[in-house]
Design a protein around this motif. Structure first.
Motif, PDB file in Angstrom:
ATOM      1  N   ALA A 168       0.820  -1.220   0.000  1.00 33.03           N
ATOM      2  CA  ALA A 168       0.000   0.000   0.000  1.00 33.03           C
ATOM      3  C   ALA A 168       0.850   1.265   0.000  1.00 33.03           C
ATOM      4  O   ALA A 168       0.495   2.269  -0.621  1.00 33.03           O
ATOM      5  N   ASP A 169       2.008   1.241   0.688  1.00 34.80           N
ATOM      6  CA  ASP A 169       2.842   2.443   0.804  1.00 34.80           C
ATOM      7  C   ASP A 169       3.812   2.598  -0.365  1.00 34.80           C
ATOM      8  O   ASP A 169       4.540   3.600  -0.426  1.00 34.80           O
ATOM      9  N   LEU A 170       3.867   1.615  -1.263  1.00 33.42           N
ATOM     10  CA  LEU A 170       4.803   1.679  -2.375  1.00 33.42           C
ATOM     11  C   LEU A 170       4.183   2.476  -3.517  1.00 33.42           C
ATOM     12  O   LEU A 170       3.108   2.129  -4.000  1.00 33.42           O
ATOM     13  N   GLU A 205       5.260   4.359 -10.089  1.00 35.09           N
ATOM     14  CA  GLU A 205       5.982   5.367 -10.854  1.00 35.09           C
ATOM     15  C   GLU A 205       6.844   4.698 -11.914  1.00 35.09           C
ATOM     16  O   GLU A 205       7.171   3.512 -11.825  1.00 35.09           O
ATOM     17  N   VAL A 206       7.215   5.497 -12.923  1.00 36.96           N
ATOM     18  CA  VAL A 206       8.111   5.072 -13.998  1.00 36.96           C
ATOM     19  C   VAL A 206       9.161   6.157 -14.158  1.00 36.96           C
ATOM     20  O   VAL A 206       8.815   7.350 -14.243  1.00 36.96           O
ATOM     21  N   VAL A 207      10.449   5.765 -14.200  1.00 38.15           N
ATOM     22  CA  VAL A 207      11.553   6.715 -14.366  1.00 38.15           C
ATOM     23  C   VAL A 207      12.367   6.258 -15.584  1.00 38.15           C
ATOM     24  O   VAL A 207      12.769   5.093 -15.659  1.00 38.15           O
ATOM     25  N   LEU A 208      12.594   7.180 -16.532  1.00 35.25           N
ATOM     26  CA  LEU A 208      13.302   6.853 -17.770  1.00 35.25           C
ATOM     27  C   LEU A 208      14.406   7.861 -18.006  1.00 35.25           C
ATOM     28  O   LEU A 208      14.163   9.080 -18.002  1.00 35.25           O
ATOM     29  N   LEU A 260      18.333  13.568 -20.379  1.00 31.83           N
ATOM     30  CA  LEU A 260      17.292  14.003 -19.450  1.00 31.83           C
ATOM     31  C   LEU A 260      16.690  12.804 -18.764  1.00 31.83           C
ATOM     32  O   LEU A 260      16.864  11.658 -19.197  1.00 31.83           O
ATOM     33  N   ARG A 261      15.973  13.089 -17.676  1.00 31.59           N
ATOM     34  CA  ARG A 261      15.290  12.038 -16.902  1.00 31.59           C
ATOM     35  C   ARG A 261      13.828  12.438 -16.760  1.00 31.59           C
ATOM     36  O   ARG A 261      13.517  13.539 -16.310  1.00 31.59           O
ATOM     37  N   VAL A 262      12.948  11.523 -17.139  1.00 35.74           N
ATOM     38  CA  VAL A 262      11.509  11.757 -17.052  1.00 35.74           C
ATOM     39  C   VAL A 262      10.936  10.785 -16.029  1.00 35.74           C
ATOM     40  O   VAL A 262      11.206   9.585 -16.097  1.00 35.74           O
ATOM     41  N   ALA A 263      10.152  11.314 -15.092  1.00 31.17           N
ATOM     42  CA  ALA A 263       9.492  10.491 -14.066  1.00 31.17           C
ATOM     43  C   ALA A 263       8.000  10.798 -14.087  1.00 31.17           C
ATOM     44  O   ALA A 263       7.601  11.968 -14.119  1.00 31.17           O
ATOM     45  N   ARG A 264       7.193   9.758 -14.062  1.00 33.32           N
ATOM     46  CA  ARG A 264       5.733   9.928 -14.064  1.00 33.32           C
ATOM     47  C   ARG A 264       5.093   8.958 -13.088  1.00 33.32           C
ATOM     48  O   ARG A 264       5.587   7.835 -12.897  1.00 33.32           O
ATOM     49  N   SER A 265       3.966   9.402 -12.519  1.00 34.44           N
ATOM     50  CA  SER A 265       3.108   8.546 -11.693  1.00 34.44           C
ATOM     51  C   SER A 265       1.673   8.723 -12.176  1.00 34.44           C
ATOM     52  O   SER A 265       1.216   9.867 -12.323  1.00 34.44           O
ATOM     53  N   PRO A 266       0.955   7.626 -12.415  1.00 38.22           N
ATOM     54  CA  PRO A 266      -0.442   7.767 -12.857  1.00 38.22           C
ATOM     55  C   PRO A 266      -1.357   8.080 -11.660  1.00 38.22           C
ATOM     56  O   PRO A 266      -0.950   7.973 -10.496  1.00 38.22           O
ATOM     57  N   GLU A 267      -2.563   8.445 -11.977  1.00 45.03           N
ATOM     58  CA  GLU A 267      -3.579   8.616 -10.919  1.00 45.03           C
ATOM     59  C   GLU A 267      -4.082   7.231 -10.506  1.00 45.03           C
ATOM     60  O   GLU A 267      -4.433   6.410 -11.343  1.00 45.03           O
ATOM     61  N   TYR A 268      -4.116   6.966  -9.197  1.00 49.13           N
ATOM     62  CA  TYR A 268      -4.592   5.667  -8.726  1.00 49.13           C
ATOM     63  C   TYR A 268      -5.118   5.827  -7.299  1.00 49.13           C
ATOM     64  O   TYR A 268      -4.926   6.883  -6.656  1.00 49.13           O
ATOM     65  N   GLU A 269      -5.798   4.788  -6.807  1.00 50.89           N
ATOM     66  CA  GLU A 269      -6.345   4.794  -5.464  1.00 50.89           C
ATOM     67  C   GLU A 269      -5.508   3.872  -4.581  1.00 50.89           C
ATOM     68  O   GLU A 269      -5.190   2.744  -4.972  1.00 50.89           O
ATOM     69  N   ARG A 270      -5.156   4.357  -3.390  1.00 53.83           N
ATOM     70  CA  ARG A 270      -4.407   3.553  -2.419  1.00 53.83           C
ATOM     71  C   ARG A 270      -5.180   3.504  -1.102  1.00 53.83           C
ATOM     72  O   ARG A 270      -5.985   4.413  -0.810  1.00 53.83           O
ATOM     73  N   PRO A 271      -4.958   2.471  -0.282  1.00 52.46           N
ATOM     74  CA  PRO A 271      -5.654   2.404   1.018  1.00 52.46           C
ATOM     75  C   PRO A 271      -5.265   3.577   1.911  1.00 52.46           C
ATOM     76  O   PRO A 271      -4.132   4.072   1.870  1.00 52.46           O
ATOM     77  N   LYS A 272      -6.247   4.044   2.681  1.00 51.50           N
ATOM     78  CA  LYS A 272      -5.963   5.146   3.609  1.00 51.50           C
ATOM     79  C   LYS A 272      -5.017   4.692   4.704  1.00 51.50           C
ATOM     80  O   LYS A 272      -5.065   3.549   5.163  1.00 51.50           O
ATOM     81  N   ARG A 330      -7.542   8.955  -3.258  1.00 55.25           N
ATOM     82  CA  ARG A 330      -7.076   9.097  -4.636  1.00 55.25           C
ATOM     83  C   ARG A 330      -5.693   9.782  -4.655  1.00 55.25           C
ATOM     84  O   ARG A 330      -5.518  10.857  -4.082  1.00 55.25           O
ATOM     85  N   GLN A 331      -4.741   9.125  -5.285  1.00 58.61           N
ATOM     86  CA  GLN A 331      -3.387   9.674  -5.447  1.00 58.61           C
ATOM     87  C   GLN A 331      -3.327  10.385  -6.799  1.00 58.61           C
ATOM     88  O   GLN A 331      -3.527   9.767  -7.840  1.00 58.61           O
ATOM     89  N   PRO A 332      -3.056  11.685  -6.823  1.00 57.77           N
ATOM     90  CA  PRO A 332      -3.077  12.407  -8.107  1.00 57.77           C
ATOM     91  C   PRO A 332      -1.881  12.037  -8.980  1.00 57.77           C
ATOM     92  O   PRO A 332      -0.837  11.586  -8.498  1.00 57.77           O
ATOM     93  N   ALA A 333      -2.056  12.222 -10.281  1.00 61.80           N
ATOM     94  CA  ALA A 333      -0.967  11.974 -11.233  1.00 61.80           C
ATOM     95  C   ALA A 333       0.120  13.033 -11.078  1.00 61.80           C
ATOM     96  O   ALA A 333      -0.168  14.201 -10.782  1.00 61.80           O
TER      97      ALA A 333
END
Length: 988
Positions: A73-75, A78-81, A90-102, A110-113
């Motif tokens: 749940a705490d992990l 993300e993607v880092v390229l 350059l380095r690009v890092a992204r995280s999608p929008e997803y739901e994690r336990p409170k 909801r965890q924002p992108a």
């Protein structure tokens, strides 16, 4: 563009952080990514796409589910390229929008992108070195550096699983849509739309102008009273105008004649009317004089009546004053009686005193009342204090009652709060234990299902092994048959070529036009169709073999994983333990469900206890204050009552005695005033009586009554004067009329025929008015016709250039849309797309000929489609088979041939798109799956082409589970699949 390093965490099937070192993998220019089906091979390509553009290829983008379900749940997901583009790393890092336990409580948040781009070397053009953190801005920077958008990148760099063959198999409409996305030809479609919209607007304007011409024609015909012609022109309009002018001239001549006749009739009528008027005046004068002679006695009476009324007017005025004085005397006498009665009612019996004595007695009463003023105020204060004592008595009783009620409530609250607190602690403990007991219940339920499914899984493994053995044997037989047929066909190839020779035609092998000894087919010769059928049968058998192997592996994997989870436990043990856990879960759930209600009850009880203490204290303070104030007021009231009893006398209280004294004084004053008014009124009445008698004698009347009888109202006097004056004026007027010179010799008995003259004048006037109206109507018609002719000609002048301009625009729009004089029937957009497709076909043909050993090449067709698919005209793509010299549809290729054709087309498309977009040098290329359809020989050729792609430093990554590729490519990255998530192993 070159990729260096990729990190994925909780992404797709990867539950933990995994790293791909592309620099190590691409050291030889070619590497393989392999693993079990569903392990996550394609997910790595999705991760590259997501890092660059925030989206993934194909239908997976619609699912919008990128987080790994097995991740902690705490992990974070993300993607880092790390990559280099145009010499900038350059380095690009992204995280999608997803739901994690409170982190606290139950449920999800909801965890924002998020997205960031960090420059590892100085950015281009000396720009800012700080990181870019907005998602849309990161995408714009990547697109600007690569020179292509996400769709172009998926078609050029990432050749997705099955998608790169989509372009070959698609129909013309789908091919047009893809080419338009890749080459950005929307502007040409926009040009077509602009021309069509311009034509629509110009056509609407032309229709408006034509409607305007038709409107002027209709109005002109209506104004001129003519029929609307089929073809209205300028000559028709000029004829209407000339006819209107002629009608005006005729109407004016008729008007002149009618006016002359009317003037003559009017003069004759005027003479007759003058004679008739003279006779009428003479007759009226004679009649009036006769009437006045008959009314002479009546007029004499009017004169006498008016003179007597004027003499009696003064007497009437004095009589009116006498009547007024009498009424006033009676009124003041009545007022005196009322005042005396009021004094008696107030206890004053001696009302016969004179005026001075009454006024003196009233003054004494007012002085006595003034001495009671201070005592009145004291009496008012006494009444207020008594009312306040009554209020305090009620307040004391209320506070004593409320204190008793509140104390009774406070006596039982401590025990209630203690019990609620104990129950709340039990509910909180149940909430804490409920999550664990539910997880244990789910675990035991899953284990019980696994125990029950083990026999079925064992049977599935046995069946899968048998199916694999049968599929291997079938494939070996099919492959042996194919090799035998190929050897026999090669042996009979000379006879096959000899069968195609013709006299006078050059031999395709030696070029000779003479054929002295052509080879003869043997009895075991094999045709091309037989070889193709055997190849297809071998490919089908190989697919079945591979499918059986995968099915056997998956069956064994499912059986082993289930047995490992069960760990030898029996169904009875698990069932008993599950029943105990479920009973405990029900008990805890029931207790936990009351947690919030109990917490609220505890808070409410404590708040109620605090409120009751505050209420009791408030009532105790109020009771003490009320009692103290009441004691002080009672002492003051008793002392004040003794002084007021002496002052009130026989009255209820002091204010009543004071009011009585003041009222009696005022009544005595009114009686004195009334008695004085009676004396004055009597004196005035007697004086007026003497005055009216003297006035009647002076006016010539014997008595006052005679004078009053002769009185007339002013209206009657004015009426008599008017009658007398009117009679005199009428007599003078009649005599004056008869004395006029123009009436001399006129007899009242003369007659004149006026009716005939009036009838003749009316007829002449009607004729003249009709003629005038006709002239005005013709003039208005002529003016309207002239104005409408001018507007009609102006509308014709405006219509001509508009028709010429629209004809030119219409022809040009038809040409751009593939109509009219367009011989190819191709629109501008289709023409541009066809040109791009032709470039792609040329670029792809060189690779296709290499991979097919010179047999196939692409042929672009711009012939009009029979289906007339919108937007797809000129986008046909076929293949030329050099073995037969026939152009075939690409859909007739076999599975392996379709793969190499699709791969060649995708590589050609990548070259053209990269050149078209002016993008960065593409040093990295990925090909996802499809190699399983190739035989060994074709696979060698394809691998040779891919080896050529890595020339000059390009890195090519292949994604496949084909075993033969594992032997050919030394550098490999394997994906291992497990229950806890996939992992990457280099060279495994």
């Amino acid at each position: 563009m070159r990729l260096h390093r990729l990190e994925v965490c909780a992404f797709g099937p990867y539950a933990t952080r995994q790293t791909v070192d592309f620099d190590a993998l691409g050291a030889d220019g070619l590497f393989l990514l392999h693993g079990d089906t569903g392990a996550g091979k394609t997910t790595l390509l999705d991760a590259v796409a997501f890092a660059l553009f925030g989206t993934v290829p194909g239908a997976r983008a619609d699912a919008k589910r990128l987080r790994c379900d097995l991740a902690e749940a705490d992990l974070p997901t993300e993607v880092v390229l790390d990559l280099t583009v145009q010499g900038h790393r350059l380095r690009v890092a992204r995280s999608p929008e997803y739901e994690r336990p409170k982190r606290r409580g139950s449920g999800y948040t909801r965890q924002p992108a998020k997205a960031s781009l960090t420059w590892l070397t100085p950015p281009p053009d000396g720009g800012r070195t700080e990181a870019v953190t907005r998602s849309d801005e990161v995408a714009r920077v990547v697109e600007r550096l690569l020179g292509m958008n996400a769709q172009q990148f998926f078609q050029v760099v990432l050749l997705p699983q099955g998608d790169f063959a989509k372009f070959l198999r698609s129909d013309t409409k789908e091919r047009a849509e893809l080419l338009e996305r890749l080459f950005g030809t929307e502007r040409f479609a926009a040009v077509e739309d602009w021309f069509r919209e311009s034509r629509r607007k110009r056509h609407a304007e032309l229709d408006r102008r034509r409607a305007r011409v038709r409107e002027w024609v209709a109005r002109l015909a209506q104004a001129a009273g003519a029929e609307v012609p089929e073809q209205a022109d300028r000559a028709w309009a000029a004829g209407l105008s000339a006819r209107a002018r002629a009608e005006v001239k005729t109407a004016r001549a008729e008007e002149i004649a009618a006016r002359a006749a009317w003037e003559e009739a009017r003069e004759r009528l005027h003479g007759h009317r003058t004679s008739a008027e003279r006779i009428r005046r003479v007759r009226a004068a004679h009649e009036r004089l006769g009437e006045l002679k008959c009314t002479a006695p009546e007029r004499s009476g009017w004169v006498s009546e008016a003179e007597a009324a004027r003499r009696a007017a003064t007497v009437a005025e004095r009589a009116t004053e006498v009547s007024s004085g009498e009424a006033h005397h009676d009124q003041v006498v009545g007022q005196e009686s009322v005042a005396a009665a009021m004094c008696r009612e107030l206890g004053f019996a001696d009302v016969g005193l004179d005026v001075e004595e009454l006024r003196e007695r009233a003054g004494e009463l007012r002085e006595e009342a003034g001495g009671l003023t201070s005592l009145v105020e004291l009496a008012q204060r006494q009444q207020a204090d008594r009312r306040r004592i009554e209020i305090l008595d009620e307040a004391v009783a209320y506070d004593e009652e409320r204190i008793a009620v509140v104390q009774s409530k406070l006596d039982g609250l401590p025990e209630q709060v203690s019990e609620l607190t104990r129950q709340r602690e039990l509910a909180v403990d149940a909430v804490a234990r409920l999550g664990g007991i539910r997880a244990r219940e789910d675990e035991l339920t899953a284990l019980l299902d696994d125990v029950e499914s083990l026999p079925e899984l064992d049977g599935a493994v046995a069946a899968a092994r048998e199916a694999e053995i049968a599929a291997v044997a079938a494939h070996n037989e099919a492959r042996s048959a194919l090799l035998d047929i190929r050897e026999r066909r090669l042996a009979g190839m000379a006879a096959e070529l000899a069968g195609e020779l013709a006299d006078g035609a050059a031999c395709p092998v030696c070029g000779s036009e003479s054929h002295p000894a052509p080879a003869i087919p043997t009895a075991d010769a094999v045709s091309e169709e037989a070889e193709r059928s055997a190849a297809e049968h071998e490919v089908t058998a190989n697919r079945r073999r591979e499918k059986a192997r995968v099915a056997r592996f998956e069956a064994e994997h499912r059986r082993d994983a289930t047995a490992q989870r069960v760990a030898g436990r029996s169904s009875a043990e698990l069932t008993a333990e599950l029943a105990d856990v479920r009973a405990e879960r029900v008990k805890l759930a029931d207790r936990a469900a009351r947690s919030e209600a109990l917490a609220a009850a505890v808070r409410a009880a404590k708040e109620e206890e605090q409120r009751l203490h505050s209420e009791r204290a408030a009532h105790e303070r109020s009771l003490s204050e009320s009692r103290a104030e009441r004691a002080v007021l009672i002492e003051a009231v008793e002392e004040r009552a003794r002084a007021l009893d002496d002052a009130r006398g026989e009255f209820p209280d002091v204010p009543a005695r004071k009011d009585h004294l003041l009222a009696l004084g005022a009544a005595l004053e009114r009686l004195a005033d009334a008695r004085m008014a009676v004396v004055v009124a009597r004196r005035q009445r007697d004086e007026r009586r003497r005055s009216v008698s003297e006035a009647a004698i002076r006016a010539g009347f014997a008595t006052v009554d005679d004078a009053l009888a002769a009185v007339r109202p002013p209206e009657r006097i004015a009426e008599l004067d008017a009658l007398i004056r009117e009679a005199a004026d009428a007599e003078a007027a009649a005599a004056g009329v008869l004395a006029e010179p123009e009436l001399a010799g006129v007899s009242p008995d003369d007659e004149v025929d006026l009716t005939s003259a009036e009838e003749a004048e009316r007829e002449a006037r009607a004729r003249a008015e009709t003629a005038v109206a006709a002239v005005r109507s013709c003039e208005r018609t002529a003016a309207d016709v002239a104005a409408l002719v001018s507007e009609f000609e102006t509308a014709l002048d405006d219509l001509a250039p508009a028709e010429e301009e629209f004809a030119e625009l219409d022809a040009l729009t038809n040409v751009l849309g593939g109509q009219g004089q367009n011989a190819r029937r191709m629109s501008l957009r289709s023409y541009v797309l066809a040109a791009r497709l032709e470039e792609v076909a040329v670029a792809a043909t060189s690779r296709l000929r290499s991979m097919s050993q010179g047999r196939y090449s692409f042929v672009h067709s711009d012939q009009e489609s029979k289906l007339r698919v919108k937007g797809g005209h000129g986008l046909g793509l076929d293949v030329l088979d050099d073995y037969s010299g026939v152009i075939r549809s690409s859909k007739t290729l076999s599975g392996g041939e379709s793969f190499i054709a699709s791969l060649a087309l995708a590589l050609g498309l990548a070259d053209v798109v990269a050149a078209e977009t002016g993008g960065a040098l593409l040093d990295t290329l990925f090909v996802d799956e499809g190699f399983g359809t190739l035989d060994g020989e074709t696979l060698d050729v394809v691998m040779g082409v891919l080896d050529e792609l890595r020339a000059g430093g390009r890195v090519v990554g292949l994604v496949s589970h084909v075993e033969e590729l594992r032997q050919r490519i030394p550098t490999r990255l394997r994906v291992r699949k497990s229950r806890t998530g996939s992992v990457l192993v280099v060279g495994g």
